[in-house]
Write a protein that holds these residues in place. Sequence first.
Motif, PDB file in Angstrom:
ATOM      1  N   GLU A   1       0.827  -1.205   0.000  1.00  0.00           N
ATOM      2  CA  GLU A   1       0.000   0.000   0.000  1.00  0.00           C
ATOM      3  C   GLU A   1       0.863   1.257   0.000  1.00  0.00           C
ATOM      4  OE1 GLU A   1      -2.338  -0.603   3.446  1.00  0.00           O
ATOM      5  OE2 GLU A   1      -3.740  -2.023   2.478  1.00  0.00           O
ATOM      6  N   SER A   2       1.978   1.219   0.711  1.00  0.00           N
ATOM      7  CA  SER A   2       2.893   2.359   0.725  1.00  0.00           C
ATOM      8  C   SER A   2       3.497   2.598  -0.650  1.00  0.00           C
ATOM      9  CB  SER A   2       4.006   2.132   1.749  1.00  0.00           C
ATOM     10  OG  SER A   2       3.477   1.987   3.051  1.00  0.00           O
ATOM     11  N   ALA A   3       3.833   1.507  -1.341  1.00  0.00           N
ATOM     12  CA  ALA A   3       4.398   1.630  -2.681  1.00  0.00           C
ATOM     13  C   ALA A   3       3.376   2.211  -3.650  1.00  0.00           C
ATOM     14  CB  ALA A   3       4.873   0.264  -3.174  1.00  0.00           C
TER      15      ALA A   3
ATOM     16  N   ILE B   1       0.888   4.233  -2.843  1.00  0.00           N
ATOM     17  CA  ILE B   1       0.747   5.644  -2.496  1.00  0.00           C
ATOM     18  C   ILE B   1       1.888   6.463  -3.094  1.00  0.00           C
ATOM     19  CG2 ILE B   1       0.806   7.283  -0.572  1.00  0.00           C
ATOM     20  CD1 ILE B   1      -0.659   5.201   1.107  1.00  0.00           C
ATOM     21  N   ASP B   2       3.077   5.872  -3.154  1.00  0.00           N
ATOM     22  CA  ASP B   2       4.244   6.564  -3.714  1.00  0.00           C
ATOM     23  C   ASP B   2       4.243   6.604  -5.232  1.00  0.00           C
ATOM     24  OD1 ASP B   2       5.213   7.079  -1.208  1.00  0.00           O
ATOM     25  OD2 ASP B   2       6.508   5.294  -1.149  1.00  0.00           O
ATOM     26  N   GLY B   3       3.231   6.001  -5.865  1.00  0.00           N
ATOM     27  CA  GLY B   3       3.108   6.111  -7.315  1.00  0.00           C
ATOM     28  C   GLY B   3       3.268   4.826  -8.088  1.00  0.00           C
ATOM     29  N   CYS B   4       3.545   3.724  -7.413  1.00  0.00           N
ATOM     30  CA  CYS B   4       3.673   2.443  -8.113  1.00  0.00           C
ATOM     31  C   CYS B   4       2.297   1.885  -8.464  1.00  0.00           C
ATOM     32  CB  CYS B   4       4.411   1.425  -7.244  1.00  0.00           C
ATOM     33  SG  CYS B   4       6.171   1.740  -7.046  1.00  0.00           S
TER      34      CYS B   4
ATOM     35  N   ALA C   1       4.232  -2.798  -7.624  1.00  0.00           N
ATOM     36  CA  ALA C   1       4.386  -3.023  -6.187  1.00  0.00           C
ATOM     37  C   ALA C   1       4.654  -4.488  -5.882  1.00  0.00           C
ATOM     38  CB  ALA C   1       3.132  -2.549  -5.455  1.00  0.00           C
TER      39      ALA C   1
END
Length: 275
Positions: free
Chosen positions: A169-171, A173-176, A181
């Motif tokens: 989920e963090s990846a 959010i960072d645009g992946c 991801a």
Amino acid sequence: MRKTPLAKTPLYALMILMALVSLIPFYMLLFTALTPSSISLADSRLLLRHFEWGNLAAAWRESKLGGAMTNSSILMGGSVLLSVLVSAGAGYVFARVNTWYNRILFNVLLFSMMIPGVINTVPLYSLMKAIHGINTHWAMILLLATGFIPQSVFLYANFIRGLSREIEESAVIDGCTLFEAFWRISFPLLLPITSTLIILNAIAAWNNYAQSVFFLQSQELQTVPLAISRFVQTYGADYTKMASAALIGMLPAVIIYFVFQRFFVKGISAGAVKG
């Protein structure tokens, strides 16, 4: 209460005994392979005074084992790579996308694991003939990979269910994308189960005989099991050369196991119980 080393002695003795028993088939294979041709297997003893190393060279030459090992390596490498890539992606979808049709497809995969592959030989032969896949490496790779996928998807899906979603989920959010991801973040974490599947599928592909004997009828395309079977004749078998060829033919599978074995137990146990 903590057990003392002396209290564990019976357990260690049992483990040593089991290890020795498991080594008996390998000793008999080595014994048969190095028995001189002048000594009958029925008359030989359990310990040889002279080893006939020339049996290995004769078996290599007469069975054309070099070409067979090349063919087996092509089939093994292609089928393992294809099955890992497809199964990892499919296992991720089954683990992360919880829909009713995904659950149905997952159960269908589980059911397909219960069907012996040999009973599909006749329809598979008709299919392979229709797509001109007889005596081709590419068709045999597809056939082997298809047989590996159900078990591989099952183990991947259960392993992925034990991984945290937060890093994916963090990846995102960072645009992946979800695809990026998985392959960049999650797939490297699957090394234990991937190593396990490489061992299981590579050894299965290397030892495959039932499909190879039907679909690889050309001598130039024969695999290691087919090369070993050359020593089985109508009125008997040359067991010494057969054992010599088997001894040489098993070495790549043993090497693969020792390369990936430190991840094997961890991967198979985690993939079987997680979720």
